[in-house]
Design a protein around this motif. Structure first.
Motif, mmCIF file in Angstrom:
data_model
loop_
_atom_site.group_PDB
_atom_site.id
_atom_site.type_symbol
_atom_site.label_atom_id
_atom_site.label_comp_id
_atom_site.label_asym_id
_atom_site.label_seq_id
_atom_site.Cartn_x
_atom_site.Cartn_y
_atom_site.Cartn_z
ATOM 1 N N GLY A 338 0.894 -1.234 -0.137
ATOM 2 C CA GLY A 338 0.074 0.012 -0.082
ATOM 3 C C GLY A 338 0.855 1.310 0.136
ATOM 4 N N ALA A 339 2.227 1.189 -0.125
ATOM 5 C CA ALA A 339 2.982 2.288 -0.214
ATOM 6 C C ALA A 339 3.526 2.887 -1.451
ATOM 7 N N CYS A 360 -6.985 -2.541 -4.435
ATOM 8 C CA CYS A 360 -7.282 -2.588 -3.092
ATOM 9 C C CYS A 360 -6.595 -1.530 -2.252
ATOM 10 N N PHE A 361 -5.814 -0.670 -3.304
ATOM 11 C CA PHE A 361 -5.207 0.393 -2.625
ATOM 12 C C PHE A 361 -5.449 1.712 -3.478
ATOM 13 N N HIS A 362 -4.376 2.675 -3.020
ATOM 14 C CA HIS A 362 -4.658 4.172 -4.046
ATOM 15 C C HIS A 362 -3.811 4.096 -5.196
ATOM 16 N N THR A 363 -2.897 2.841 -5.338
ATOM 17 C CA THR A 363 -1.864 3.006 -6.293
ATOM 18 C C THR A 363 -2.447 2.974 -7.563
ATOM 19 N N LYS A 364 -1.906 4.060 -8.616
ATOM 20 C CA LYS A 364 -2.138 4.206 -9.814
ATOM 21 C C LYS A 364 -1.229 3.310 -10.826
ATOM 22 N N LYS A 412 -2.790 5.861 5.573
ATOM 23 C CA LYS A 412 -1.769 5.377 6.443
ATOM 24 C C LYS A 412 -2.095 3.996 6.935
ATOM 25 N N GLU A 413 -3.490 3.838 7.325
ATOM 26 C CA GLU A 413 -3.822 2.390 7.770
ATOM 27 C C GLU A 413 -3.570 1.250 6.775
ATOM 28 N N ASN A 414 -3.542 1.488 5.449
ATOM 29 C CA ASN A 414 -3.512 0.765 4.465
ATOM 30 C C ASN A 414 -1.900 0.306 4.011
#
Length: 643
Positions: A338-339, A360-364, A412-414
């Protein structure tokens, strides 16, 4: 191999739980458990879901080439509808694999060759950072002229390499004649396997394996050898030369690797794939002070790049600013931290499943090749004609801006990053190895004396048919303990990087001779040579040491090992070294066991043809010991001491 034996073989495939228990990297273990709890499946879950694997597929006796089938060979039906028997079907299938490998490495290699041509002609504003490579290669090809500039020679060189890749009218294969050992050229000429070009041999391979064409398994194997040479010299050596001309040779450097090198406070960009062209521009863009300040304005400490598979490795050993995290099979584990703010995917070994994890995350996810699109990804690519290559740096800056704008969306929690990291040394090449020993004569003398018993190129992809990354380390442990230097690159290099083998501290694993020789020169026992294309560096070192020793390469105590290989390029890589007269060693069976004739061709017959064979042992420790025994046999045949 009988179907009973194949059934026994597939029972050895590990489960995900066994991988969790036995994988040597604690970071991998932590991420597998983390994603399991989060309900996010990975390749290891999907591998379990595929069991039991198809026996006909494992044996290579399933034919799907025409629509009268698919046909499978059994005692009840020993021939397909067309009359092809097991030997022809297995031969056709493995030939198509090798042809696909030629195309895979060749397609990404062509992009590098086009970049060299455009940079040399001035169409791209890209400096040639390897002028020494241009001059040395021009001399090897016999095209050097004092009155020509480096750029003029580079463009001529690019044209020659592209011609060898794409020639339709038979002519001299310039790369092989200029770069291959004369003894090998003579052997290949006698066998009539020197390729016309990559394009032609792939074209011919698909033609021969089509419905009702070549029904002679031996003739199909001859075409396989031609494709193997095309893979080696057109798809690997040519692009490797071009990359060094463009971006300069490797530089030895110390880097941080594994999960904990992934820093939460930075805008994080992953480079995934195989082409060095855009990743090199991304390194340049990440240094742009305006973009760095833009990242800081968003609350980040700066911009940081990470390597997945080979794109990162090719940038790493030239710039030292790309931190290697994982091979292709472990890519989902890195995405699962998630980073990552953007994930830049160019081509090859990019599993479609990364989109499921990214969701499942913000990753593009950004795809950058017309050859490799993923539904749901942002597409910012060179077009099919490569007509927009002059916009490479602008494209790289736009990708960095997108990553910066996405940084605030990170939750942050991800974010979960296992606290595992180590220092490693990378960037070995024939040139800087020569500098480290004073001369290659010295290294050759140490090998002849027995203080160094040999050198093994330990490479390849990863395969869930064995415990993830375990086989590579178990083979390395045995080689090092027996005073054998290990070279590595590509996907197999990641566990060696992550777990300390590319550090001088790993000399504790080495035998007394290796410890003495390398300790005195402040060298690690595993020399990281870069991306999978850099098998060319390993073969170049082997050839140079053979020349210094006054021996044919096929007699030297050197070898190729890819314990966990998994795709068509892996077949081509192993075949490339066997064509040079060097054995290849594996833990994974090739899908040729359904034909005793084709299987014997790889395991026995090529000894007389090429001076080398394929060795497969499922037990990694047994494989490592077999390599040691075979290198010792080569030493004995040379009459070399073994202290």
């Amino acid at each position: 191999m009988s179907f009973d034996a194949i059934n026994d073989y597939r029972k050895t495939f590990p489960s995900k739980q066994k991988v969790i228990e036995q994988t040597p990297d604690p970071g991998v273990r932590a991420m597998l458990n983390h994603l399991d709890k989060a309900g996010i499946p990975t390749a290891f879950d999907r591998f379990d879901a595929q069991k039991p694997h198809c026996s006909f597929g494992l044996a290579g006796t399933c034919c799907r080439i025409c629509n009268m089938g698919p046909c499978r060979i059994t005692e009840k039906s020993p021939k397909g509808v067309c009359g092809a028997d097991a030997h022809v079907i297995v031969a056709r299938n493995i030939l198509r694999w090798v042809a696909a490998g030629v195309a895979a490495h060749g397609a990404r290699g062509r992009e590098v060759l086009l970049t060299l041509k455009k940079a040399a002609s001035g169409e791209l504003a890209l400096p040639l950072l390897g002028p020494e490579k241009v001059l040395a290669t021009a001399k090897a090809f016999g095209i050097y002229q004092e009155d020509k500039t480096v750029a003029e020679l580079a463009e001529q060189l690019a044209d020659l390499l592209l011609e060898d890749m794409s020639r339709a009218v038979p002519a001299t294969h310039r790369t092989i004649i200029a770069m291959a050992p004369p003894e090998r050229v003579e052997t290949w000429s006698k066998l009539d396997i020197i390729p016309i070009s990559s394009y032609h041999e792939v074209f011919e391979a698909l033609h021969r394996t089509g419905t009702g064409t070549d029904g002679d398994w031996e003739n199909l194997m001859k075409q396989l050898l031609r494709c193997g040479l095309a893979f080696s010299w057109n798809s690997v050596v040519g692009p490797s030369i071009a990359a060094d001309c463009l971006y300069g040779p490797p530089k030895r450097s110390q880097i941080e690797t594994n999960f904990a090198s992934l820093k939460k406070e930075y805008v994080n960009i992953a480079l995934h794939g195989h082409s060095p062209v855009l990743p090199s521009a991304l390194v340049q863009a990440s240094r742009d002070q305006e973009l760095v300040e833009l990242a800081k304005a968003q609350g980040a400490a700066g911009i940081r790049l990470y390597g997945i598979c080979c794109s990162g490795l090719s940038s790493l050993y030239r710039y030292g600013e790309v931190h290697p995290l994982s091979n292709s099979l472990g890519a989902e584990l890195i995405m699962g931290t998630g980073a990552l703010d953007t994930w830049v995917a160019d081509l090859q070994d990019i599993y479609p499943a990364i989109m499921d994890v990214a969701a499942c995350f913000h990753t593009k996810v950004i795809t950058t090749s017309d050859s490799c699109r993923l539904p749901g990804a942002i597409h910012m690519a060179f077009d099919h004609q490569h007509s927009n290559m002059n916009q490479t740096l602008d494209q790289a800056k736009e990708i960095v801006r997108l990553a910066i704008s996405n940084y605030p969306a990170r939750q942050k929690e991800n974010v979960y990053i296992p606290e595992v990291s180590l220092e490693a040394e990378v960037g070995f090449s024939v040139e800087n190895i020569t500098q480290a020993f004073g001369s290659l004569d010295e290294l050759a003398a140490l090998i002849k004396s027995g203080k160094i018993k040999g050198i093994v190129n330990l490479v390849g992809c990863n395969n869930p048919k064995v415990v993830y990354e375990q086989a590579i380390l178990q083979v390395a442990d045995i080689l090092l303990a027996n005073d054998i230097i290990v070279l590595t690159n590509g996907c197999a290099s990641f566990p060696l990087l992550k777990l300390g083998y590319c550090s001088q501290k790993a000399l504790a694993k080495a035998g007394p001779g290796l410890n003495e020789v390398l300790g005195a020169r402040n060298l690690p026992p595993v020399w990281h040579m870069g991306e999978c294309l850099d098998n060319a560096r390993a073969s170049g070192l082997f050839r140079a040491l053979a020349d210094k020793s006054g021996q044919p390469l096929k007699h030297m105590p050197v070898a190729f090992a890819s314990p966990e290989w998994s795709n068509e390029k892996g077949v081509g890589a192993a075949l490339s070294f066997r064509l040079m007269g060097l054995n290849s060693y594996h833990c994974i069976q090739a899908p040729v066991q359904g034909s005793d004739k084709v299987s014997d061709f790889f395991a026995k017959d090529t000894q007389d043809l090429l001076g080398s064979v394929m060795v497969v042992l499922p037990d990694p420790k047994g494989l490592g010991q077999k390599i040691v025994e075979d290198l010792e046999q080569r030493r004995n045949q040379l009459g070399w001491d073994s202290k």
